[in-house]
Write a protein that holds these residues in place. Structure first.
Motif, PDB file in Angstrom:
ATOM      1  N   VAL A 362      10.303 -12.371   1.636  1.00  0.00           N
ATOM      2  CA  VAL A 362       8.964 -11.798   1.546  1.00  0.00           C
ATOM      3  C   VAL A 362       8.496 -11.319   2.912  1.00  0.00           C
ATOM      4  N   ASN A 363       7.611 -10.382   2.861  1.00  0.00           N
ATOM      5  CA  ASN A 363       6.924  -9.935   4.061  1.00  0.00           C
ATOM      6  C   ASN A 363       5.484 -10.390   3.986  1.00  0.00           C
ATOM      7  N   ILE A 364       4.868 -10.451   5.129  1.00  0.00           N
ATOM      8  CA  ILE A 364       3.468 -10.841   5.145  1.00  0.00           C
ATOM      9  C   ILE A 364       2.578  -9.640   5.430  1.00  0.00           C
ATOM     10  N   TYR A 365       1.515  -9.560   4.669  1.00  0.00           N
ATOM     11  CA  TYR A 365       0.578  -8.439   4.770  1.00  0.00           C
ATOM     12  C   TYR A 365      -0.838  -8.981   4.901  1.00  0.00           C
ATOM     13  N   TYR A 366      -1.679  -8.171   5.468  1.00  0.00           N
ATOM     14  CA  TYR A 366      -3.102  -8.478   5.383  1.00  0.00           C
ATOM     15  C   TYR A 366      -3.622  -7.917   4.068  1.00  0.00           C
ATOM     16  N   GLY A 367      -4.478  -8.662   3.420  1.00  0.00           N
ATOM     17  CA  GLY A 367      -5.128  -8.146   2.220  1.00  0.00           C
ATOM     18  C   GLY A 367      -6.450  -7.507   2.624  1.00  0.00           C
ATOM     19  N   ILE A 368      -6.738  -6.360   2.062  1.00  0.00           N
ATOM     20  CA  ILE A 368      -7.950  -5.650   2.447  1.00  0.00           C
ATOM     21  C   ILE A 368      -8.929  -5.677   1.283  1.00  0.00           C
ATOM     22  N   GLN A 369     -10.106  -6.074   1.593  1.00  0.00           N
ATOM     23  CA  GLN A 369     -11.186  -6.088   0.596  1.00  0.00           C
ATOM     24  C   GLN A 369     -10.785  -6.796  -0.692  1.00  0.00           C
ATOM     25  N   CYS A 370     -10.181  -7.930  -0.508  1.00  0.00           N
ATOM     26  CA  CYS A 370      -9.792  -8.686  -1.690  1.00  0.00           C
ATOM     27  C   CYS A 370     -11.007  -9.274  -2.380  1.00  0.00           C
ATOM     28  N   LYS A 371     -12.049  -9.393  -1.624  1.00  0.00           N
ATOM     29  CA  LYS A 371     -13.244  -9.973  -2.204  1.00  0.00           C
ATOM     30  C   LYS A 371     -13.718  -9.084  -3.348  1.00  0.00           C
ATOM     31  N   MET A 372     -13.669  -7.822  -3.059  1.00  0.00           N
ATOM     32  CA  MET A 372     -14.137  -6.903  -4.075  1.00  0.00           C
ATOM     33  C   MET A 372     -13.097  -6.751  -5.188  1.00  0.00           C
ATOM     34  N   LYS A 373     -11.894  -6.598  -4.769  1.00  0.00           N
ATOM     35  CA  LYS A 373     -10.872  -6.270  -5.760  1.00  0.00           C
ATOM     36  C   LYS A 373     -10.500  -7.471  -6.618  1.00  0.00           C
ATOM     37  N   TYR A 374     -10.367  -8.603  -5.991  1.00  0.00           N
ATOM     38  CA  TYR A 374      -9.864  -9.755  -6.751  1.00  0.00           C
ATOM     39  C   TYR A 374     -10.845 -10.920  -6.785  1.00  0.00           C
ATOM     40  N   LYS A 375     -12.059 -10.664  -6.371  1.00  0.00           N
ATOM     41  CA  LYS A 375     -13.043 -11.741  -6.321  1.00  0.00           C
ATOM     42  C   LYS A 375     -12.589 -12.886  -5.428  1.00  0.00           C
ATOM     43  N   ALA A 376     -12.012 -12.555  -4.352  1.00  0.00           N
ATOM     44  CA  ALA A 376     -11.593 -13.598  -3.419  1.00  0.00           C
ATOM     45  C   ALA A 376     -12.822 -14.238  -2.794  1.00  0.00           C
ATOM     46  N   PRO A 377     -12.718 -15.476  -2.391  1.00  0.00           N
ATOM     47  CA  PRO A 377     -13.851 -16.149  -1.765  1.00  0.00           C
ATOM     48  C   PRO A 377     -14.298 -15.451  -0.484  1.00  0.00           C
ATOM     49  N   THR A 378     -13.359 -14.944   0.277  1.00  0.00           N
ATOM     50  CA  THR A 378     -13.725 -14.217   1.488  1.00  0.00           C
ATOM     51  C   THR A 378     -12.821 -12.994   1.574  1.00  0.00           C
ATOM     52  N   ASP A 379     -13.068 -12.214   2.604  1.00  0.00           N
ATOM     53  CA  ASP A 379     -12.201 -11.057   2.790  1.00  0.00           C
ATOM     54  C   ASP A 379     -11.024 -11.349   3.703  1.00  0.00           C
ATOM     55  N   TYR A 380     -10.884 -12.589   4.118  1.00  0.00           N
ATOM     56  CA  TYR A 380      -9.816 -12.911   5.056  1.00  0.00           C
ATOM     57  C   TYR A 380      -8.577 -13.365   4.290  1.00  0.00           C
ATOM     58  N   CYS A 381      -7.888 -12.399   3.765  1.00  0.00           N
ATOM     59  CA  CYS A 381      -6.767 -12.739   2.892  1.00  0.00           C
ATOM     60  C   CYS A 381      -5.448 -12.289   3.507  1.00  0.00           C
ATOM     61  N   PHE A 382      -4.431 -13.035   3.194  1.00  0.00           N
ATOM     62  CA  PHE A 382      -3.102 -12.517   3.492  1.00  0.00           C
ATOM     63  C   PHE A 382      -2.245 -12.570   2.240  1.00  0.00           C
ATOM     64  N   VAL A 383      -1.260 -11.752   2.234  1.00  0.00           N
ATOM     65  CA  VAL A 383      -0.497 -11.496   1.022  1.00  0.00           C
ATOM     66  C   VAL A 383       0.986 -11.627   1.342  1.00  0.00           C
ATOM     67  N   LEU A 384       1.705 -12.249   0.435  1.00  0.00           N
ATOM     68  CA  LEU A 384       3.142 -12.362   0.602  1.00  0.00           C
ATOM     69  C   LEU A 384       3.814 -11.694  -0.576  1.00  0.00           C
ATOM     70  N   LYS A 385       4.716 -10.802  -0.284  1.00  0.00           N
ATOM     71  CA  LYS A 385       5.421 -10.168  -1.382  1.00  0.00           C
ATOM     72  C   LYS A 385       6.793  -9.698  -0.929  1.00  0.00           C
ATOM     73  N   HIS A 386       7.632  -9.546  -1.882  1.00  0.00           N
ATOM     74  CA  HIS A 386       8.938  -8.963  -1.616  1.00  0.00           C
ATOM     75  C   HIS A 386       8.726  -7.516  -1.205  1.00  0.00           C
ATOM     76  N   PRO A 387       9.396  -7.081  -0.173  1.00  0.00           N
ATOM     77  CA  PRO A 387       9.120  -5.721   0.310  1.00  0.00           C
ATOM     78  C   PRO A 387       9.342  -4.635  -0.735  1.00  0.00           C
ATOM     79  N   GLN A 388      10.169  -4.908  -1.698  1.00  0.00           N
ATOM     80  CA  GLN A 388      10.430  -3.855  -2.675  1.00  0.00           C
ATOM     81  C   GLN A 388       9.335  -3.724  -3.726  1.00  0.00           C
ATOM     82  N   ILE A 389       8.540  -4.727  -3.878  1.00  0.00           N
ATOM     83  CA  ILE A 389       7.492  -4.646  -4.887  1.00  0.00           C
ATOM     84  C   ILE A 389       6.413  -3.676  -4.414  1.00  0.00           C
ATOM     85  N   GLN A 390       6.092  -2.734  -5.242  1.00  0.00           N
ATOM     86  CA  GLN A 390       5.142  -1.709  -4.831  1.00  0.00           C
ATOM     87  C   GLN A 390       3.916  -1.650  -5.738  1.00  0.00           C
ATOM     88  N   LYS A 391       3.970  -2.337  -6.841  1.00  0.00           N
ATOM     89  CA  LYS A 391       2.848  -2.285  -7.779  1.00  0.00           C
ATOM     90  C   LYS A 391       2.303  -3.691  -7.950  1.00  0.00           C
TER      91      LYS A 391
END
Lengths: 661, 740
Positions: A362-391
Motif C-alpha cells: 500500500v501507499n500512503i495518501y493524504y485524504g482531502i476533505q474527508c469530513k465532507m465526503k465521508y463524514k469524517a470526524p475531522t479533515d485530518y485524514c490519511f488513506v492507505l491503498k494499493h497503488p493500483q486501485i483507482q476507484k
C-alpha cells in the motif's frame, strides 16, 4: 550519404513508431491538453520569428520539443561514451571556425545534429504541404533562413553516422518513454519526456532546470486523485512511470510540481517525530527547539544504525468502516512491520495486538476533505491503498486523526516504516542538490565578473564534453555516488541554467553558453544562431566568458557541496521566494543592466505588460517557447540533404498525433 | 637475601617464613615454604617458588593469588610490605589462565582458557579475539545458573563440548585468514569443526525444549533475575504482598522455593557489598522479621548474574571449569559487516533468535511469522552449505533436507520431470482448474475452466476449445497478493488471489487437483505478483520449496506438533513449532502455522545466508521492546516500585503494574550520574536541571551503573575504524572501583 540517410530514416521512423505505441499505451499524459497560448512577450526577443510564432501550435511544438530534447539527451549520452574522443577532436577542429556558432564549440555535436533533424521536421513539413486535416498543418512556417546554415549542414552530415550509432543504441535500450504533463503551482503545465528508468528525483532535477526554482528540498512531485480526493508526495526514489502506469486511461489524476514542507519534515525537525510522545509532560516548547547538533545525533541514531528506528507512535484514531460513512475509534500503534490496533478488551502489549495493515502493498495518501465526503470526524485524514486501485473501493482504508500534528506524525511515521533508510538517502541527495543550487546562484553572480578571462578553448571543450549527459544516473544511492552526483550537478546546473535562462536575458547564461549548448542544445544554439545579428556582441562576450571559464573558475569547489545544513539553504530562498519561482533568479538583475538592450529580454518584459499579476506571467513556462523557435531556425540548416528522412519523420509524427487525438 | 643464619641456625635477619600453595586455590594443594623478608620483591618470591618446586615446566603464566584479599600479586617489583603481606597470608601460586566452559549465544558449550587475573573487560576481549568476534565491548559474561541437580539428570543428552583450550593466539596480531577461517582454527579438524559451530547458525531447537525453558510472563520477569511470586500474596509476615521470588530464569532453583519478601530481599541486597560477592565467606545477612525466606542456597542466585567488568574472574568467585555465559550485553551493535565477521553475525543472530523464541522480546504474530520464515530460510541455507561436512551433525541433519531429497527423488521418478523441464523453457501454464470468484449474491461454487497462465497474466476460458478466442477474464497478477489456502489432509489445494485493479481488489480462488499442480501454479503466481515470469531462474526452486512445505505439513504438522525429535526424526517433517515462540505453539496448529510461514518466506527466499541473518537482526532491532534491560527500582519520593528500562539511548520509567511508559530520558541529555554505594542509590542529572534518583530493588545498582556507563562508552565509538578500545575510559565509566 543517401545510404546513411536511409538508415537514419528507418531508425527514426522505427523509433517514432515505438514511441507512438508507447504513448498510446498510456493515454493519460501523452499530450498536454490545449493550453492558452504563451504570451507573445515570450517570443518577441527574436523579431524575425514573430509571424512564425503566431502560426505555431504551441502544444504540438512543445511536445515535439520535449521529445526531441529528451531524445537528444539520450543520444548524446549514448554517444558520449563511445565517441567521446572523436568528438573532442572534431570539436576542436570545429571550434576555431565556429566562433560565431557557439553550438559547435559545445561538446554537443551530436545533440546538435539531432536538433537539426528535429527542426527540419517542422520545416519540411511546411515545404511539403501536409494533409490539411493534420494538426501539424499549422505548424511552423518556413522560417527565415539564418546565416550559419551551411556550417550547420555540414556538421549535420558529419554527424550522421554518429546519430545512426546512437539511435541504434537507443533502440537497443528500448527504453519506454512517456510524455508527462506536470502541473506547476501557477496552474500552468509543463510536458516532459520521462523514460521508464527515471526516478522522481531525476524528474525533479529536470524540472529544476526547466523552472529555475530554488531547488530546495521541499520541491516534490505530488500526485492527486481528484476522484478519490487523495494525494501524496512521490518519494524521490520512486519510478515515475511505474506509478503513472497504474492510472487508468480516463483518469483525472494529476502530477503536480510544488513545494511541500512535509516531504522531509522529519529530517528538519526529528524531535517532533521521535521525541514527541515520550515526554508528554515536558511542554511541547522544549521539544520544538533543538539544536542542530542534537538533531544530527538524533537522526544518526534513528537512521544510521544497523536498522532504522521507526518513531514510536500510538493513539486513538478513527477508522472508516468498509463501504460505510461511519467511523469507529480504535487505538492504533505503529511498528516497523505495520499498523496494529488494540482489540477490544485487550492490552497494548505486543502479543495482544492485531495487525491492521502492512505496508508492503500500500501507499500512503493524504485524504482531502474527508469530513465532507465521508463524514469524517475531522479533515485530518490519511488513506492507505494499493497503488493500483483507482476507484472507490472497500480496500481503501481511511484513518482520521484529531489534529494536523498527529496526522503529520502518522504519515511520516508510516513513510519511515515503509521506506526505511531510503528516505534518508533521498533526503541527503535532495540536500546535496539544493546545496548546489544555492551555491551556484551565489557563484553565478560572482562569476559574471570574470567572463573575459579566457582559458584555452580546448579546456573549455574538454570540460564540456562530459556534461553532455543531461541525465542523472539512476539509483546511485551510495554516499560516494551522491557526492559524484553533486559534482556533476555542479556542472549540469551550470550548464542548464544558463541554457534555460537564455531565453531570458540572463547574463550568466550567456557566459556559459558553450557549455549549456550541450544538455538542452536547442535553446542555446538557437538564440545564438537566430539572433546572431542582434546579439552578436553579447554572444561574443558570452563565448569569451563561457569558454574560458571551466567549471573550476565559475564554481570554485564543485566537490565540496555535500549535504549542507539547513541553515545554508535558506539564503537562496529568501531571494527567490518572492520572485516567480520559475526564474533563474540571478540572471535578470545582473543582465538587465548591460546586455538587456542587445538581447530583447524575454521573460522580464512579460511581467511588465501584465504587471497586474506579475507572478503569473513570470511563471509561464519560459523554457518551452525558446525551444520551439529554435526548431524553425536550425531547420533550414539541416534541411537540404535529408528531405526524405525528415518528411518521413514528419509523417510519423503526424500519424502519431492523429492517433492521439 | 632473606634467610641469613648464624652457625647455630638462628636467623639473624628479619626474615620470616611464607607458605605458598602451588596450584589453584585448593587447600590440599602442595605447598612450599620460603624464607622472606618484608623487602622481598614479588618477582624474587616467584623465582624462589619455582626453585623450590624443582619441576621443569613453563611457569610463565603463573602468578600469586592472595586469597584473603582476593587479589592477584601482579606487580613483580612491589615488595611484600608494600602489598602488606604477612606470614598469615594464604597465597596460591597458580596459572592466570584457566579453562572455563563458555555457553555461547547459540547455546553450544565451548571450553577455552580465560584470563582469571585481568579485568573481565580484557578477558572478554581476549576471548572474543580467539573466537574472532569483533567489538568485544558489546559482550560480557554472566554466571551460569547452577545446574539442576534434580531428577532431570537422565534426560540430559551428552552434549558436544567443543574445546579450544589448546589454541594459543599470538598476541597483538590480527588473526590471518586461512582457508576461509582465522588461521588458528585451521589447525585441526576439531578446531575447524568448532569454527563451523561458531560461524554457522544452529538448527532450530526442539519445540519441546522450548516449551520447557522458562519464559518471562510479564515485564517483571524480565527484570534482573526475579519473577513474580504468586504464592505468597498476603503473606502474613510481609508488610506488603510479596512480589519477589527467585525467578525460574535462574534455572538453578528448585521449583518449590519459598517466596521471598520484598523487605527481606532489600535487606539482603543492602548487606551485600555493591560490587559483587564479598571477599570472605559469604555474609549472613540479618533479615528483618527473622525470616528465612532467603537461605544460603539462594545466595548465588541473587548475586547479579552479569559479572563485573572491572574486576577479574578470580575476584568474582569463578573457578576453573565453571560454566559462564557469553552474551551480547549492550544492544548497540557497531558496524555489523557480514563479510568480515561471520562469527559475530551468527552469534548475534542466535542470541536474537533465542531472545524471540523465549519471548524475552515480544513481537506480534505477523512479525513472528517473518522471524520464523527467516529462521527456516537460514536453516535451509546453512544446512545445504554443510553437505559433506562433519559427519557428527546428526542433530543437524535436518528434516527439511531430507524432505527436499525425498521430493527430488519423487519428482525425478515421475513423469512430471518433463513437465517441469517444459516449464522452465516455456514459461506458460495451461490446465483445467476450478475457479471460484466470490461475489455478493451468488451461490455459484467452483467451476471448471481452462486456465492459461502466461508471463504474469492469468486468463481463463470456458473450455480448451475456446482458448484461442477471448477469455472470460484476464488478470494481470503483478502486484497481487497470493494467499495459500491448503489443507493437505483434506486434499484441498487452493490459491487465493487478491488482484488489484483500478476498482479495488478482485478476489479469485484457483483450486488445484494435487500438490504438484498446486506447487507449479502457486510458484507461478508468486513470481507474477512480483512482476517476474516463470522463466525466472527461481521458479524451479520455488516449486520445490512449496512441495517441501506441503510434505512437511503432511508429516510433521499433521499431529500435535509435539513429537520429540527421536532418532528417526529425519523421516519426520520439520516442525514449525521449533521456529516460533511457544505462545504461538499454543495458539496455532502446525498446519495453520506452516502456510503462514511459507507465505512470509516468499519475501525472503532470495536472501543469502548472511543477508538473511542480517535481516533477522534488523527486524529484531526494530521491535519496540528491543534491547531494553529492565531493573526494578524505587524512585526517590515514590512509594511504589517501578521498572527502569535501560536502552542504548535512553532510560525509561515504566509503571510496574500496567507496563506503560511513564517517562523517558535520553542519554544525550544526561549531564552526569552518581552512585551512592552505601544507600544503593543512583542519581542522575539531565539537562535543564532535571534530577532523578532511584534505588535499585531487584539488582545491585552496579548493574544499572554499568549499563549506563557502557552505553555511553559505546556511543563514543567512531566510524573511524578504530578497533582499538579505550579500555580506561570504559572502566572509568563502568567501574566504580574507585569508590572502594
Amino acid at each position: 550519404m543517401g545510404e546513411s540517410n536511409d538508415d537514419i530514416d528507418q531508425m527514426f521512423s522505427n523509433l517514432l513508431g515505438e514511441m507512438d505505441l508507447l504513448t498510446q499505451s498510456l493515454g493519460v499524459d501523452t499530450l498536454p491538453p490545449p493550453e492558452s497560448k504563451p504570451p507573445r512577450a515570450e517570443f518577441n526577443y527574436s523579431v524575425g520569428f514573430k509571424d512564425l510564432n503566431e502560426s505555431l501550435n504551441a502544444l504540438e511544438d512543445q511536445d515535439l520539443d520535449a521529445l526531441m530534447a529528451d531524445l537528444v539527451a539520450d543520444i548524446s549520452e549514448a554517444e558520449q561514451r563511445t565517441i567521446q574522443a572523436q568528438k573532442e577532436s572534431s570539436q576542436n577542429q570545429h571550434h576555431p571556425a565556429s566562433v560565431e556558432v557557439p553550438d559547435f564549440s559545445g561538446a554537443a555535436a551530436l545533440s546538435y545534429g539531432a536538433n537539426v533533424t528535429a527542426i527540419s521536421v517542422s520545416q519540411y513539413e511546411n515545404d511539403l504541404p501536409p494533409p490539411p486535416a493534420d494538426p501539424m498543418l499549422n505548424l511552423p512556417l518556413p522560417p527565415p533562413p539564418p546565416e550559419p546554415l551551411s556550417q550547420e549542414e555540414e556538421a549535420a552530415q558529419a554527424k550522421a553516422d554518429k546519430i545512426k550509432l546512437a539511435l541504434e543504441k537507443l533502440k537497443e535500450a528500448k527504453v519506454k518513454k512517456l510524455v508527462v504533463k506536470v502541473h506547476m503551482n501557477d496552474n500552468s503545465t509543463k510536458s516532459l519526456m520521462v523514460d521508464e528508468r527515471q526516478l522522481a528525483r531525476d524528474v525533479l532535477d529536470n524540472l529544476f532546470e526547466k523552472t529555475h526554482c530554488d531547488c530546495n528540498v521541499d520541491w516534490c512531485l505530488y500526485e492527486i486523485y481528484p476522484e478519490l480526493q487523495i494525494e501524496r508526495i512521490f518519494e524521490d526514489h520512486e519510478n515515475v512511470i511505474e506509478v503513472l502506469s497504474d492510472w487508468t486511461r480516463d483518469t483525472e489524476n494529476k502530477v503536480l510540481f510544488l513545494e511541500k514542507e512535509e516531504k522531509y519534515a522529519v529530517f528538519k525537525n526529528p524531535q517532533n517525530f521521535y521525541l514527541n510522545n515520550k515526554g508528554r509532560k515536558e511542554g511541547k516548547e522544549t521539544n520544538e527547539k533543538m539544536n542542530a547538533k542534537n538533531k544530527e545525533s538524533l537522526l544518526e541514531e534513528s537512521f544510521c544504525g544497523t536498522s532504522i528506528i521507526v518513531p514510536e507512535l500510538e493513539g486513538a484514531l478513527s477508522l472508516k468502516e468498509d463501504g460505510k460513512k461511519t467511523w469507529k475509534r480504535r487505538y492504533f500503534l505503529l511498528r516497523a512491520s505495520g499498523i496494529y490496533y488494540v482489540p477490544k478488551g485487550k492490552t497494548k502489549t505486543s502479543r495482544d495486538l492485531a495487525c491492521f495493515i502492512q505496508f508492503e502493498n500500500v501507499n500512503i495518501y493524504y485524504g482531502i476533505q474527508c469530513k465532507m465526503k465521508y463524514k469524517a470526524p475531522t479533515d485530518y485524514c490519511f488513506v492507505l491503498k494499493h497503488p493500483q486501485i483507482q476507484k472507490e473501493s472497500q480496500y481503501i482504508k481511511y484513518l482520521c486523526c484529531d489534529d494536523a500534528r498527529t496526522l503529520n506524525q502518522w504519515v511520516m511515521g508510516i513513510r519511515i516504516a515503509k521506506y526505511g533508510k531510503t528516505l534518508y538517502d533521498n533526503y541527503q541527495r535532495a540536500m546535496a542538490r539544493a546545496g548546489l543550487a544555492s551555491r551556484w546562484t551565489n557563484q553565478s553572480t560572482v562569476s559574471t565578473a570574470p567572463p573575459a578571462t579566457s582559458a584555452a578553448p580546448s579546456t573549455g571543450l574538454k570540460t564540456s564534453t562530459p556534461q553532455a549527459n543531461g541525465q542523472i544516473p539512476q539509483a546511485a544511492h551510495s554516499v560516494s555516488a551522491v557526492l559524484e552526483e553533486a559534482q556533476r550537478h555542479v556542472e549540469t546546473t551550470k550548464d542548464k541554467k544558463p541554457a534555460l535562462g537564455n531565453q531570458g536575458p540572463g547574463a550568466p547564461e550567456v557566459h556559459q553558453l558553450p557549455k549549456s549548448s550541450l544538455p538542452p542544445p536547442p535553446p542555446v544554439r538557437r538564440s545564438s544562431d537566430v539572433c546572431s545579428s542582434p546579439a552578436t556582441a553579447a554572444r561574443a562576450r558570452g563565448l569569451g566568458g563561457g569558454f574560458p571559464a571551466p567549471p573550476e573558475d565559475s564554481l570554485p569547489p564543485p566537490p565540496p557541496p555535500p549535504p549542507l545544513d539547513e541553515d545554508e539553504l535558506p539564503p537562496p530562498p529568501p531571494d527567490f521566494h518572492d520572485a516567480p519561482p520559475d526564474f533563474v533568479p540571478p540572471p535578470p538583475p545582473s543582465f538587465a543592466g548591460d546586455v538587456g538592450s542587445a538581447l530583447p529580454p524575454p521573460p522580464p518584459p512579460p511581467p511588465a505588460p501584465e504587471a497586474a499579476r506579475p507572478p503569473r506571467v513570470a511563471l509561464k513556462r519560459p523554457p518551452a517557447p525558446p525551444k520551439r523557435k529554435e526548431s524553425p531556425g536550425p531547420a533550414v540548416g539541416g534541411g537540404s540533404g535529408e528531405q526524405d528522412f525528415m518528411s518521413d519523420l514528419m509523417k510519423a509524427l503526424q500519424k502519431k498525433r492523429g492517433n492521439m487525438s | 637475601m632473606a634467610g641469613m643464619k648464624t652457625a647455630t641456625g638462628d636467623y639473624i635477619d628479619s626474615s620470616w617464613e611464607l607458605r605458598v600453595f602451588v596450584g589453584e586455590d585448593d587447600p590440599e594443594a602442595e605447598s612450599v615454604t620460603l624464607r622472606v623478608t618484608g623487602e622481598s620483591h614479588i618477582g624474587g618470591v616467584l623465582l624462589k617458588i619455582v626453585e623450590e618446586i624443582k619441576r621443569k615446566q613453563d611457569w610463565s603464566d603463573h602468578a600469586i593469588w592472595w586469597e584473603q584479599k582476593r587479589q592477584w600479586l601482579l606487580q613483580t617489583h612491589w615488595t611484600l610490605d608494600k602489598y602488606g603481606i604477612l606470614a598469615d597470608a594464604r597465597l596460591f601460586f597458580g596459572p592466570q589462565h584457566r579453562p572455563v566452559i563458555l555457553r555461547l549465544p547459540n547455546r553450544r558449550a565451548l571450553r577455552l582458557r580465560a584470563s582469571f587475573s585481568q579485568p573481565l573487560f580484557q578477558a572478554v576481549a581476549a576471548i572474543c579475539r580467539l573466537l574472532s568476534i569483533r567489538h568485544p565491548e558489546e559482550l560480557s559474561l554472566l554466571r551460569a545458573p547452577e545446574k539442576k541437580e534434580k531428577k532431570k539428570k537422565e534426560k540430559e543428552p551428552e552434549e558436544e563440548l567443543y574445546d579450544l583450550t589448546k589454541v594459543v593466539l599470538a598476541g597483538g596480531v590480527a588473526p590471518a585468514l586461512f582457508r576461509g577461517m582465522p588461521a588458528h582454527f585451521s589447525d585441526s579438524a576439531q578446531t575447524e569443526a568448532c569454527y563451523h559451530m561458531l560461524s554457522r547458525p544452529q538448527p532450530p531447537p526442539d519445540p519441546l525444549l522450548l516449551q520447557r525453558l522458562p519464559r518471562p510472563s510479564s515485564l517483571l520477569d524480565k527484570t534482573q533475575l526475579h519473577s513474580r511470586c504468586t504464592a505468597c500474596r498476603g503473606h502474613p509476615g510481609a508488610r506488603s504482598p510479596c512480589v519477589w521470588a527467585p525467578t525460574s530464569r535462574a534455572r538453578a532453583l528448585p521449583v518449590s522455593l519459598p517466596p521471598i519478601h520484598t523487605a527481606c530481599l532489600q535487606a539482603f541486597l543492602t548487606c551485600v557489598p555493591a560490587l559483587g560477592p564479598p571477599a570472605q565467606p559469604r555474609p549472613t545477612p540479618v533479615m528483618p522479621q527473622h525470616c528465612t525466606c532467603i537461605g544460603p542456597d539462594l545466595f548465588p542466585v541473587l548475586w547479579t548474574r552479569w559479572l563485573d567488568s572491572s574486576r577479574c574472574l578470580m575476584q568474582q568467585g569463578i573457578k576453573a571449569g565453571d560454566m559462564l555465559w557469553l552474551r551480547f550485553k549492550y544492544y548497540s551493535f557497531f558496524d555489523l559487516d557480514p563479510k568480515t565477521d561471520p562469527v559475530r553475525l551468527t552469534q548475534l543472530y542466535e542470541q536474537a533468535r533465542w531472545d524471540l523464541l523465549l519471548e524475552e522480546t515480544d513481537c506480534t504474530e505477523e512479525e513472528m511469522m517473518v522471524f520464523a520464515a527467516l529462521q527456516y530460510h537460514i536453516n535451509k541455507l546453512s544446512q545445504s552449505g554443510e553437505v559433506g561436512e562433519t559427519a557428527g551433525t546428526d542433530l543437524g541433519l535436518d528434516d527439511l533436507d531430507a524432505a527436499l531429497n525425498n521430493l527430488e527423488v519423487k519428482l525425478e521418478g515421475s513423469a512430471s520431470t518433463d513437465v517441469l523441464n517444459n516449464l522452465t523453457t516455456i514459461p506458460e501454464l495451461k490446465d483445467h482448474l476450478r475457479i471460484f470468484r466470490p461475489r455478493k449474491l451468488t451461490l455459484k461454487g467452483y467451476r471448471q475452466h481452462w486456465v492459461v497462465f502466461k508471463e504474469t497474466t492469468l486468463s481463463y476460458y470456458k473450455s480448451q476449445d475456446e482458448a484461442p478466442g477471448d477469455p472470460i477474464q484476464q488478470l494481470n497478477l503483478k502486484g497481487c497478493e497470493v494467499v495459500p489456502d491448503v489443507n493437505v489432509s483434506g486434499q484441498k489445494f487452493c490459491i487465493k488471489l487478491l488482484v488489484p485493479s483500478p476498482e479495488g481488489m478482485s478476489e479469485i480462488y484457483l483450486r488445484c487437483q494435487d500438490e504438484k499442480q498446486y506447487a507449479r501454479w502457486m510458484a507461478g503466481c508468486r513470481l507474477a505478483s512480483k512482476g517476474r515470469t516463470m522463466a525466472d531462474s527461481s521458479y524451479a526452486s520455488e516449486v520445490q520449496a512449496i512441495l517441501a512445505f506441503l510434505s512437511l505439513q503432511r508429516t510433521g504438522g499433521g499431529g500435535s506438533g509435539n513429537h520429540p525429535q527421536g532418532p528417526d526424526a529425519s523421516a519426520e517433517g520439520l516442525n514449525p513449532y521449533g521456529l516460533v515462540a511457544p505462545r504461538f505453539q499454543r495458539k496455532f496448529k502446525a498446519k495453520q502455522l506452516t502456510p503462514r510461514i511459507l507465505e512470509a518466506h516468499q519475501n525472503v527466499a532470495q536472501l543469502s545466508l548472511s543477508e538473511a541473518q542480517l535481516r533477522f537482526i534488523q527486524a529484531w532491532q526494530s521491535l519496540p521492546d528491543f534491547g531494553i534491560s529492565y531493573v526494578v527500582v524505587r524512585f526517590k519520593g515514590s512509594k511504589k516500585d517501578e521498572i527502569l528500562g535501560i536502552a542504548n539511548n535512553r532510560l525509561i520509567r515504566i509503571d510496574l503494574a500496567v507496563g506503560d511508559v511513564v517517562k523517558t530520558w535520553r542519554f544525550s541529555n544526561m549531564r552526569q550520574w552518581n552512585v551512592n554505594w552505601d544507600i544503593r542509590q543512583v542519581a542522575i542529572e539531565f539537562d535543564e536541571h532535571i534530577n532523578v534518583a532511584f534505588s535499585c530493588v531487584s539488582a545491585s545498582c552496579r548493574i544499572v551503573h554499568e549499563y549506563i556507563g557502557g552505553y555511553i562508552f559505546l556511543s563514543t565509538r567512531e566510524r573511524a575504524r578504530g578497533e582499538e578500545l579505550d579500555e580506561d575510559l570504559f572502566l572509568q565509566l563502568t567501574g566504580g572501583h574507585e569508590a572502594f
